[in-house]
Scaffold this motif. Structure first.
Motif, PDB file in Angstrom:
ATOM      1  N   SER A   1      24.333  40.857 -20.382  1.00  0.00           N
ATOM      2  CA  SER A   1      23.089  40.852 -21.173  1.00  0.00           C
ATOM      3  C   SER A   1      23.051  39.653 -22.110  1.00  0.00           C
ATOM      4  O   SER A   1      22.028  38.971 -22.227  1.00  0.00           O
ATOM      5  CB  SER A   1      22.964  42.157 -21.974  1.00  0.00           C
ATOM      6  N   ALA A   2      24.179  39.389 -22.761  1.00  0.00           N
ATOM      7  CA  ALA A   2      24.244  38.259 -23.688  1.00  0.00           C
ATOM      8  C   ALA A   2      24.050  36.934 -22.954  1.00  0.00           C
ATOM      9  O   ALA A   2      23.358  36.030 -23.458  1.00  0.00           O
ATOM     10  CB  ALA A   2      25.588  38.271 -24.419  1.00  0.00           C
ATOM     11  N   GLU A   3      24.639  36.800 -21.779  1.00  0.00           N
ATOM     12  CA  GLU A   3      24.494  35.558 -21.023  1.00  0.00           C
ATOM     13  C   GLU A   3      23.064  35.380 -20.531  1.00  0.00           C
ATOM     14  O   GLU A   3      22.533  34.263 -20.540  1.00  0.00           O
ATOM     15  CB  GLU A   3      25.489  35.531 -19.859  1.00  0.00           C
ATOM     16  N   LEU A   4      22.432  36.479 -20.120  1.00  0.00           N
ATOM     17  CA  LEU A   4      21.055  36.386 -19.645  1.00  0.00           C
ATOM     18  C   LEU A   4      20.114  35.992 -20.778  1.00  0.00           C
ATOM     19  O   LEU A   4      19.232  35.138 -20.595  1.00  0.00           O
ATOM     20  CB  LEU A   4      20.620  37.721 -19.038  1.00  0.00           C
ATOM     21  N   VAL A   5      20.300  36.597 -21.944  1.00  0.00           N
ATOM     22  CA  VAL A   5      19.427  36.296 -23.086  1.00  0.00           C
ATOM     23  C   VAL A   5      19.606  34.845 -23.542  1.00  0.00           C
ATOM     24  O   VAL A   5      18.636  34.138 -23.821  1.00  0.00           O
ATOM     25  CB  VAL A   5      19.710  37.268 -24.248  1.00  0.00           C
ATOM     26  N   SER A   6      20.858  34.397 -23.606  1.00  0.00           N
ATOM     27  CA  SER A   6      21.134  33.032 -24.093  1.00  0.00           C
ATOM     28  C   SER A   6      20.980  31.976 -23.001  1.00  0.00           C
ATOM     29  O   SER A   6      20.983  30.778 -23.299  1.00  0.00           O
ATOM     30  CB  SER A   6      22.552  32.961 -24.655  1.00  0.00           C
ATOM     31  N   LYS A   7      20.857  32.445 -21.735  1.00  0.00           N
ATOM     32  CA  LYS A   7      20.794  31.538 -20.587  1.00  0.00           C
ATOM     33  C   LYS A   7      21.962  30.551 -20.591  1.00  0.00           C
ATOM     34  O   LYS A   7      21.812  29.354 -20.340  1.00  0.00           O
ATOM     35  CB  LYS A   7      19.447  30.803 -20.548  1.00  0.00           C
ATOM     36  N   SER A   8      23.116  31.089 -20.876  1.00  0.00           N
ATOM     37  CA  SER A   8      24.339  30.280 -20.861  1.00  0.00           C
ATOM     38  C   SER A   8      25.523  31.207 -20.620  1.00  0.00           C
ATOM     39  O   SER A   8      25.439  32.412 -20.836  1.00  0.00           O
ATOM     40  CB  SER A   8      24.522  29.555 -22.198  1.00  0.00           C
TER      41      SER A   8
ATOM     42  N   LEU B   1      29.006  41.788 -10.109  1.00  0.00           N
ATOM     43  CA  LEU B   1      27.972  42.778 -10.413  1.00  0.00           C
ATOM     44  C   LEU B   1      28.345  44.111  -9.785  1.00  0.00           C
ATOM     45  O   LEU B   1      28.643  44.176  -8.599  1.00  0.00           O
ATOM     46  CB  LEU B   1      26.630  42.300  -9.874  1.00  0.00           C
ATOM     47  N   GLU B   2      28.309  45.170 -10.568  1.00  0.00           N
ATOM     48  CA  GLU B   2      28.705  46.499 -10.107  1.00  0.00           C
ATOM     49  C   GLU B   2      27.494  47.416 -10.037  1.00  0.00           C
ATOM     50  O   GLU B   2      26.553  47.294 -10.816  1.00  0.00           O
ATOM     51  CB  GLU B   2      29.744  47.072 -11.074  1.00  0.00           C
ATOM     52  N   MET B   3      27.527  48.356  -9.092  1.00  0.00           N
ATOM     53  CA  MET B   3      26.542  49.423  -8.966  1.00  0.00           C
ATOM     54  C   MET B   3      25.109  48.903  -9.039  1.00  0.00           C
ATOM     55  O   MET B   3      24.688  48.166  -8.161  1.00  0.00           O
ATOM     56  CB  MET B   3      26.803  50.505 -10.001  1.00  0.00           C
ATOM     57  N   HIS B   4      24.331  49.192 -10.088  1.00  0.00           N
ATOM     58  CA  HIS B   4      22.931  48.760 -10.150  1.00  0.00           C
ATOM     59  C   HIS B   4      22.734  47.493 -10.978  1.00  0.00           C
ATOM     60  O   HIS B   4      21.603  47.148 -11.320  1.00  0.00           O
ATOM     61  CB  HIS B   4      22.061  49.872 -10.743  1.00  0.00           C
ATOM     62  N   TYR B   5      23.795  46.766 -11.284  1.00  0.00           N
ATOM     63  CA  TYR B   5      23.645  45.537 -12.078  1.00  0.00           C
ATOM     64  C   TYR B   5      22.781  44.479 -11.395  1.00  0.00           C
ATOM     65  O   TYR B   5      22.042  43.753 -12.075  1.00  0.00           O
ATOM     66  CB  TYR B   5      25.013  44.963 -12.441  1.00  0.00           C
ATOM     67  N   PRO B   6      22.832  44.338 -10.061  1.00  0.00           N
ATOM     68  CA  PRO B   6      21.916  43.370  -9.444  1.00  0.00           C
ATOM     69  C   PRO B   6      20.452  43.702  -9.735  1.00  0.00           C
ATOM     70  O   PRO B   6      19.615  42.796  -9.839  1.00  0.00           O
ATOM     71  CB  PRO B   6      22.231  43.494  -7.953  1.00  0.00           C
ATOM     72  N   TRP B   7      20.120  44.976  -9.866  1.00  0.00           N
ATOM     73  CA  TRP B   7      18.756  45.384 -10.198  1.00  0.00           C
ATOM     74  C   TRP B   7      18.462  45.135 -11.669  1.00  0.00           C
ATOM     75  O   TRP B   7      17.390  44.643 -12.027  1.00  0.00           O
ATOM     76  CB  TRP B   7      18.566  46.878  -9.872  1.00  0.00           C
ATOM     77  N   LEU B   8      19.418  45.443 -12.514  1.00  0.00           N
ATOM     78  CA  LEU B   8      19.212  45.312 -13.956  1.00  0.00           C
ATOM     79  C   LEU B   8      19.072  43.852 -14.379  1.00  0.00           C
ATOM     80  O   LEU B   8      18.278  43.522 -15.256  1.00  0.00           O
ATOM     81  CB  LEU B   8      20.392  45.969 -14.688  1.00  0.00           C
ATOM     82  N   PHE B   9      19.834  42.974 -13.721  1.00  0.00           N
ATOM     83  CA  PHE B   9      19.846  41.562 -14.128  1.00  0.00           C
ATOM     84  C   PHE B   9      19.148  40.645 -13.118  1.00  0.00           C
ATOM     85  O   PHE B   9      19.264  39.420 -13.211  1.00  0.00           O
ATOM     86  CB  PHE B   9      21.297  41.110 -14.339  1.00  0.00           C
ATOM     87  N   GLN B  10      18.410  41.222 -12.189  1.00  0.00           N
ATOM     88  CA  GLN B  10      17.754  40.456 -11.136  1.00  0.00           C
ATOM     89  C   GLN B  10      16.896  39.303 -11.652  1.00  0.00           C
ATOM     90  O   GLN B  10      16.872  38.216 -11.042  1.00  0.00           O
ATOM     91  CB  GLN B  10      16.926  41.395 -10.257  1.00  0.00           C
TER      92      GLN B  10
ATOM     93  N   TRP C   1      21.573  58.689  -6.469  1.00  0.00           N
ATOM     94  CA  TRP C   1      21.133  59.184  -5.173  1.00  0.00           C
ATOM     95  C   TRP C   1      20.657  60.625  -5.325  1.00  0.00           C
ATOM     96  O   TRP C   1      21.192  61.368  -6.141  1.00  0.00           O
ATOM     97  CB  TRP C   1      22.313  59.096  -4.197  1.00  0.00           C
ATOM     98  N   PRO C   2      19.611  61.043  -4.595  1.00  0.00           N
ATOM     99  CA  PRO C   2      18.925  60.389  -3.476  1.00  0.00           C
ATOM    100  C   PRO C   2      17.796  59.440  -3.884  1.00  0.00           C
ATOM    101  O   PRO C   2      17.078  58.945  -3.017  1.00  0.00           O
ATOM    102  CB  PRO C   2      18.367  61.570  -2.695  1.00  0.00           C
ATOM    103  N   ALA C   3      17.606  59.229  -5.178  1.00  0.00           N
ATOM    104  CA  ALA C   3      16.605  58.259  -5.608  1.00  0.00           C
ATOM    105  C   ALA C   3      16.987  56.870  -5.114  1.00  0.00           C
ATOM    106  O   ALA C   3      18.175  56.552  -5.000  1.00  0.00           O
ATOM    107  CB  ALA C   3      16.484  58.255  -7.128  1.00  0.00           C
ATOM    108  N   PRO C   4      16.005  56.034  -4.802  1.00  0.00           N
ATOM    109  CA  PRO C   4      16.328  54.660  -4.402  1.00  0.00           C
ATOM    110  C   PRO C   4      16.919  53.898  -5.571  1.00  0.00           C
ATOM    111  O   PRO C   4      16.745  54.290  -6.738  1.00  0.00           O
ATOM    112  CB  PRO C   4      14.965  54.085  -3.986  1.00  0.00           C
ATOM    113  N   PRO C   5      17.647  52.812  -5.310  1.00  0.00           N
ATOM    114  CA  PRO C   5      18.253  52.049  -6.400  1.00  0.00           C
ATOM    115  C   PRO C   5      17.201  51.540  -7.365  1.00  0.00           C
ATOM    116  O   PRO C   5      16.071  51.239  -6.980  1.00  0.00           O
ATOM    117  CB  PRO C   5      18.971  50.902  -5.680  1.00  0.00           C
ATOM    118  N   ASP C   6      17.581  51.443  -8.625  1.00  0.00           N
ATOM    119  CA  ASP C   6      16.608  51.122  -9.661  1.00  0.00           C
ATOM    120  C   ASP C   6      17.377  50.722 -10.913  1.00  0.00           C
ATOM    121  O   ASP C   6      18.397  51.335 -11.238  1.00  0.00           O
ATOM    122  CB  ASP C   6      15.741  52.358  -9.934  1.00  0.00           C
ATOM    123  N   GLU C   7      16.892  49.726 -11.627  1.00  0.00           N
ATOM    124  CA  GLU C   7      17.577  49.300 -12.840  1.00  0.00           C
ATOM    125  C   GLU C   7      17.644  50.407 -13.886  1.00  0.00           C
ATOM    126  O   GLU C   7      18.565  50.463 -14.710  1.00  0.00           O
ATOM    127  CB  GLU C   7      16.910  48.050 -13.436  1.00  0.00           C
TER     128      GLU C   7
END
Length: 438
Positions: A95-102, A109-118, A390-396
């Motif tokens: 989260s810190a890297e995404l906000v600072s863009k650095s 990336l674990e579990m739903h992190y690709p969705w959260l940080f997409q 599960w059974p919900a589809p992946p989601d952030e």
């Protein structure tokens, strides 16, 4: 004779030279040229790639990753720095890297992190699609984890299974076999607690707790979110049955210490000889073997226990993604292409003693499954495995449910007599709705 380090141009042990040559020929022209020239292109602005990953519970795997980074440096002239943090710290760090863009160039990336940080992750679909052409499709939960809104936000590189781990000698002492069902575990656990060796899993704010409690919910027909991905379904008779089961197991077969466990505690507890059963990846056994602990000989594995509606468990995939804002996107992409070639990837998979499972069905007969005859049950766990939610589809938003530990807290309220099952379910329903509204 002095030991000679194998160069990047030699196949890994167990990989035929024909396979190696074939895979090498498939490299992209750009990367092949870099390797041939022994230097990175001038267009790469920096001479260092940074990779952030969670500490691996099979330590030799992290050692191998660092070794591969050095091998890539030797071949290309681009330094690879690998940084490790605890998995529980990863969300805040990303989260810190995404906000600072650095920060780092490549991130695990674990579990739903690709969705959260997409929003901050580069599209790596070309790499993933090329790998799919070579291996066939991914396990469903691995694809769901990283294929986000029509594109790949990361390239899956491992999954971790959650088998049951039991003390063979202690179960035999009370006349029991490895539990096939959760009710089997309760029956055996009552005997084992009287013996002074209770069963256990975390009922605390830790992801191991989330994994086991999701497994129990699913096996009893319960879910937190319905298959439509919208309906909050935690408040149900099925959930109440699962809660009542866990309350009975906690009272009759467990030790209150489970209320304060972190992700390492159950490993240490089983290896110490105090416990008789846990549900966990095999890292405790890997460490016990490495340290030649007597408990290793008496440790066995079995499929996750089944419940009234079948056998269900968690598969925890991890992928490697690249930040869009990285100044080294091209170099990072080439590192991933190189890492996933058989000469590197299969060597890395072998380094974790089967803690790291390969993510494609065509590797179900990989020799990593035969490293130890005790690993036989692990091979079939993929067919019972799901992502959190599960059974919900992946989601952030499901990752937000995970990160706030709503599921463990619901169970903890009941086993500590802080709430009735019905009140705990109403509380969890409110919290999940809040997470989905955020």
């Amino acid at each position: 004779m002095a030991r000679r380090d194998r160069s990047v141009h030699e196949p890994a042990p167990g990989i035929s030279r024909r396979t190696f040559v074939t895979s090498t020929a498939r490299r992209t022209a750009g990367l092949a040229g870099i390797l041939a020239a022994g230097r990175a292109p001038a267009a790469w602005a920096a001479r260092e790639l940074s990779l952030l990953t969670a500490v691996n519970y099979a330590p030799t795997s992290d050692v191998k990753l660092a070794e591969l980074g050095k091998r890539f440096t030797k071949a290309t002239g681009v330094n690879v720095r690998v940084d490790h943090i605890q998995s529980v710290q990863m969300s805040a760090k990303l989260s810190a890297e995404l906000v600072s863009k650095s920060g780092h160039d490549i991130v695990s990336l674990e579990m739903h992190y690709p969705w959260l940080f997409q929003p901050g992750l580069a599209d790596v679909s070309d790499i993933a699609n090329d790998l799919a052409k070579k291996h066939g499709d991914w396990y469903a939960f691995a694809r769901e984890h990283a294929f986000v809104k029509g594109q790949w936000a990361g390239v899956p590189y491992l999954y971790i299974s959650f088998p049951g781990s039991h003390r063979i000698d202690l179960f035999e002492k009370v006349g029991e076999k490895a539990p096939d069902t959760w009710e089997d575990l309760l029956r055996a656990g009552r005997k084992l607690k009287k013996l002074g060796s209770p069963v256990g899993f975390a009922i605390s704010q830790t992801t191991d707790s989330v994994s086991t409690l999701y497994s129990i919910l699913w096996c009893y027909g319960a879910k937190d979110v319905a298959a439509d991905g919208k309906t909050i379904a935690i408040n149900s008779r099925e959930t109440e049955t699962a809660i009542e089961y866990v309350r009975n197991l906690y009272n009759d077969a467990m030790d209150p210490v489970v209320l304060s466990w972190d992700n390492a505690a159950n490993n240490q507890w089983l290896n110490s000889g105090k416990g008789s059963w846990i549900q966990n990846p095999i890292s405790h056994y890997v460490v016990a073997k490495e340290k030649k602990m007597p408990v290793a000989e008496q440790t066995g594995f079995h499929l996750c226990p089944a419940g009234p509606v079948g056998r269900h468990t968690v598969g925890v995939p991890r992928s490697l993604g690249i930040w869009k804002f990285s100044k080294n996107v091209d170099a990072a992409r080439d590192f991933l292409k190189w890492f996933f070639e058989p000469a590197q990837y299969q060597e890395w998979i072998m380094s974790g003693d089967n803690y790291n499972h390969p993510v494609w069905r065509d590797l179900e007969n990989h020799r990593v499954w035969d490293l130890d005859p005790k690993y036989k049950p692990l091979k079939s766990l993929a067919q019972y495995s799901h992502l959190y939610g599960w059974p919900a589809p992946p989601d952030e938003r499901i990752q937000l449910v995970t990160n706030t530990y709503i599921i463990p807290n619901m169970f903890a309220k009941v086993v500590t007599n802080a709430a009735s099952p019905k009140d705990a379910m109403v509380w969890a329903e409110t919290e999940i709705k809040r997470a989905f509204a955020s």
